[in-house]
Design an enzyme around this catalytic site. Structure first.
Site, mmCIF file in Angstrom:
data_model
loop_
_atom_site.group_PDB
_atom_site.id
_atom_site.type_symbol
_atom_site.label_atom_id
_atom_site.label_comp_id
_atom_site.label_asym_id
_atom_site.label_seq_id
_atom_site.Cartn_x
_atom_site.Cartn_y
_atom_site.Cartn_z
ATOM 1 C CG LEU A 208 -5.727 1.817 -0.643
ATOM 2 C CD1 LEU A 208 -6.918 2.764 -0.510
ATOM 3 C CD2 LEU A 208 -6.109 0.609 -1.480
ATOM 4 C CG HIS A 209 0.859 1.515 -4.512
ATOM 5 N ND1 HIS A 209 0.611 0.309 -3.902
ATOM 6 C CD2 HIS A 209 1.553 1.223 -5.639
ATOM 7 C CE1 HIS A 209 1.144 -0.663 -4.609
ATOM 8 N NE2 HIS A 209 1.716 -0.142 -5.677
ATOM 9 N NE ARG A 210 -1.070 -3.052 -7.557
ATOM 10 C CZ ARG A 210 0.093 -3.254 -8.179
ATOM 11 N NH1 ARG A 210 0.355 -2.603 -9.290
ATOM 12 N NH2 ARG A 210 0.973 -4.112 -7.700
ATOM 13 N NE ARG A 243 -0.373 6.559 -8.496
ATOM 14 C CZ ARG A 243 0.238 6.640 -9.671
ATOM 15 N NH1 ARG A 243 1.550 6.672 -9.724
ATOM 16 N NH2 ARG A 243 -0.448 6.707 -10.788
ATOM 17 C CG ASP A 282 -3.373 -0.821 -4.091
ATOM 18 O OD1 ASP A 282 -2.296 -0.824 -3.453
ATOM 19 O OD2 ASP A 282 -3.892 0.233 -4.529
#
Length: 362
Positions: A208-210, A243, A282
């Site tokens: 996950l990073h968005r 992030r 994502d």
């Protein structure tokens, strides 16, 4: 023909590696083509060491512009100033850009203002979400590109709708898949496999990073809770993007089956994906890789620029509502997930088609 190839982030290098190999092969055959590789330095990645280049057969860049850091605007400006100087000192017949990162946009603008032709690899893909920086980069780059190399017929249709003449669109396939198929025999089992006693088809990989998923603590916590709850205690292997890591520390997520680890190398990560029961992500690129490897994929996004991974491949778009996760896992555990197929021309030969087309363009 002199081709300047631009890369700015780790996925870019995986896309250009087979193109460089194809150009070298044609040069060895006596064909009139050569390249210069420019790394804009947009992203610093600790996994982008000499071993990364060596593993994927990527030569060291001819130039590193070291343009990382700062805001989007600062980064774009830094890349443009430094690439303009490099291109003036090393003129090219064509500047070849890949993907949809800031470097793609910035170097395309510089090339056109210096009256140099631009070729865009992975042209025409669209998410329809203008809030994504990548979508802006795609739209602007394709507005000034001369030659469009596409991964799918859908991408070509997007360009045609925007008024691009058909003779400038070349459906070549997917160079990311060229790299995947070439290196699949060389995948490396990561340390986490032995450390947690993983078994094939008995764990889930997640990334996950968005911003829509990780920038709001409540949203990230809700997604993580839903994934942990639906996983039936199967190990969840989560290489954490920096992030995302900052936010996870704030919300204090933990579970006995949740293993949050540092980012992995390309060969290690894809070893995990290849043997996983499923992937929750994502990321756009991962959905391409899971499609080719036949691994069920759940994408936590409202839109995708790679619809063929859903219509043809193993990917399903769940959206960002945590309530969609449990039903998807039920389908997975009930063995009801679609088998999927491989999109046309995702056959490991896209880079060869690109090199041949560049020669034909002269």
């Amino acid at each position: 023909m002199k081709v300047t190839i631009v890369a700015g982030a780790r996925p870019n290098f995986m896309k250009i590696a087979p193109i460089i190999a194809a150009i070298k092969a044609r040069r060895q055959e006596g064909r009139d083509i050569d390249y210069r590789l420019v790394h804009t330095g947009q992203h610093y990645d600790k996994n982008m060491s000499g071993s990364f280049f060596e593993q994927l057969g990527i030569p060291e860049p001819d130039a590193n512009l070291e343009s990382g850091g700062g805001s989007q605007a600062e980064q774009t400006g830094n890349i443009m100033v430094r690439f303009e100087k490099d291109l003036q000192e090393h003129p090219a017949d064509v500047v070849l850009v890949v993907g949809d990162v800031t470097s793609t946009l910035a170097c395309s603008i510089v090339a056109k203002k210096l009256h140099t032709r631009v070729a865009h690899v992975e042209a025409g893909i669209r998410s329809g979400d203008i809030r994504m920086p990548e979508e802006i980069n795609r739209l602007v780059t394709d507005a000034i590109t001369d030659y469009f190399f596409t991964t799918s017929e859908i991408a070509g249709a997007n360009l045609s709708k925007a008024g691009v003449p058909g003779e400038r669109i070349f459906f070549v396939g997917n160079t990311m898949i060229d790299t995947l198929l070439k290196h699949q025999p060389n995948f490396v089992q990561p340390a986490i496999w032995q450390e947690t006693g993983l078994k094939a088809q008995e764990y889930i990989v997640m990334t996950l990073h968005r911003p829509a998923n990780v920038d709001q603590e409540q949203q990230l916590k809700a997604l993580m809770d839903a994934i942990v709850s639906a996983s039936r205690e199967l190990p969840l292997i989560f290489p954490v993007h920096p992030r995302t890591g900052k936010m996870l520390k704030n919300i204090g997520i933990s579970a006995p089956n949740l293993h949050m680890i540092d980012p992995l190398s390309y060969l290690e990560f894809n070893y995990l994906v290849q043997h996983a029961k499923a992937v929750v992500t994502d990321s756009g690129g991962i959905t391409e890789e899971t499609t080719v490897m036949g691994v069920p994929c759940m994408t936590l996004r409202d839109s995708t620029e790679r619809p063929e991974t859903c219509t043809i491949g193993t990917n399903e778009l769940l959206g960002i509502n945590p309530a969609a996760i449990a039903p998807a896992f039920e389908k997975l555990f009930n063995n009801e997930w679609k088998p999927g197929g491989i999109p046309e021309l995702w056959d490991g030969k896209a880079a060869e088609r690109i090199a041949d087309q560049l020669l034909a363009l002269g």
